[in-house]
Every structure is written in structure tokens, then in C-alpha cells.
Scaffold this active site. Sequence first.
Site, PDB file in Angstrom:
ATOM      1  N   ASP A  10      62.614  17.716  75.688  1.00  0.00           N
ATOM      2  CA  ASP A  10      63.416  18.779  76.287  1.00  0.00           C
ATOM      3  C   ASP A  10      64.586  18.164  77.057  1.00  0.00           C
ATOM      4  OD1 ASP A  10      63.938  21.491  77.399  1.00  0.00           O
ATOM      5  OD2 ASP A  10      63.236  20.558  79.252  1.00  0.00           O
ATOM      6  N   ASP A  12      67.079  19.974  79.867  1.00  0.00           N
ATOM      7  CA  ASP A  12      67.185  20.328  81.281  1.00  0.00           C
ATOM      8  C   ASP A  12      65.815  20.235  81.958  1.00  0.00           C
ATOM      9  OD1 ASP A  12      69.994  21.099  81.284  1.00  0.00           O
ATOM     10  OD2 ASP A  12      69.368  22.812  80.092  1.00  0.00           O
ATOM     11  N   ASP A 173      59.141  19.946  80.632  1.00  0.00           N
ATOM     12  CA  ASP A 173      58.844  20.186  82.045  1.00  0.00           C
ATOM     13  C   ASP A 173      58.320  21.580  82.330  1.00  0.00           C
ATOM     14  OD1 ASP A 173      61.566  21.119  81.376  1.00  0.00           O
ATOM     15  OD2 ASP A 173      61.656  21.680  83.481  1.00  0.00           O
TER      16      ASP A 173
END
Length: 222
Positions: A10, A12, A173
Site C-alpha cells: 500500500d 499512503d 496499514d
Amino acid sequence: MKLPRMVLIDLDGTLVDSVPDLAFCADEMNKVLGLPVRGENRARNWVGNGVERFVKRALTDSLHDEPEPALFEKALPIFMALYAENTSARSRLYPGVREGIDYLQAEGIALGCVTNKAARFTEPLLQELGIYDCFGIVVSGDTLPQKKPDPAPLRHAADFFKVPAEASLMIGDSMHDVEAARNAGFSVIAVTYGYNHGHDIREANPDAVVDSLAELPRVLED
């Protein structure tokens, strides 16, 4: 965990702390619209579902509320213009990212970046931060009709590399990263430091949790 043949990461909140730029643009947008400045701490709770949802959250200061349609239609192009000029002005790689990528490359693992951020922002950000060429494929939020937590972006990358789900790993995240991985049949590692709307990522039950991508050699075994 068994060493995978493909790792998707991922953007961001996992590779890049992009909130300083996003928050700046949201606050400048709200100033133009005569709305309150929200600040960086508030913006950290808004990331992860694409730019349109981020703008709605900046307008309403809420994860789920909807702004007036006319206000949103006015706000979105203002934000897009601001962010096009500030995609990487303040954003930085998280500590350990380069070490983690170097390790995965040294192991000969196929690497991809899968994000819900639009391609017009994703690719310049990766290029400015010097890691674009590390990835064999970049799947952005508008590459396909579907976004995470739908498994389609992950499966698209797996098809590109011709790697089966059981040999694939997602690193992210957020709950959406874990859900997308589960839906795709991937293993999943979560990082503790990103944007997960204030929830502990351990609640999503990933296969492993790390504080830094530099810890990957400890978690993955040949």
C-alpha cells in the site's frame, strides 16, 4: 511466514506519510470555501478511501457524513488543483521503507504498489520519492472500476506477475488492506504506524504486524 513470490505494498500510511500534503491542501480548500481549517491531526483520520471521500471528510470533519452536493462539486476541483501542485512537497517515506524494499528486491520477489489514490497523484509521488522504479506494477485507485477492500486490484497484480494467491503477500496499514488481502486469498502483514481511523490494526487479525518494513527479514523466511 513463508517467503512469498510477490509482495504488494500500500502507498499512503505504509510507504509514505502523505498526510502533511493532504492536510495542507484540505485546509487551503476550506479557506477558499469559508470553512474551518481542520489541521493535520484531524486529517490523519481521513485517509484510505480515495480522494473524493477524503474531500468529503475535510468538508464535514466526519468519517461518514455527506456534504451538500453543491458544496462538494465546488470543493473537489479546488482540492485536486491544490494537490496536483503539492503531491510530494511535504510527504516523506517512512523509516525502514528503503531497507524493506532493498531486502525484498535482493530476494528476487516481484513487487507491486496497490493504492486507492488516483494515478495522477500516485505516480508523481512515487517518482519524486525515488521508489517508482522499484515496482513492476502500480495499481492506482482508478486503474480498475474496483478499489480496495475489493480484491480486484490485488488479483490484477497477481495476474500481471502470474503468481498464485497462495504465494502472494499484501502489506498495508488499514482494515481495507487486510480485508482486500483476505478476499484475494493473500497473506497479509500490517504496519502499526499508518492511517487506520484510530483503530489498532491488530483488531483486523493480519498474519503478522511490524513497526517498520525493515523488520521484514525477521518475519519472512526462505
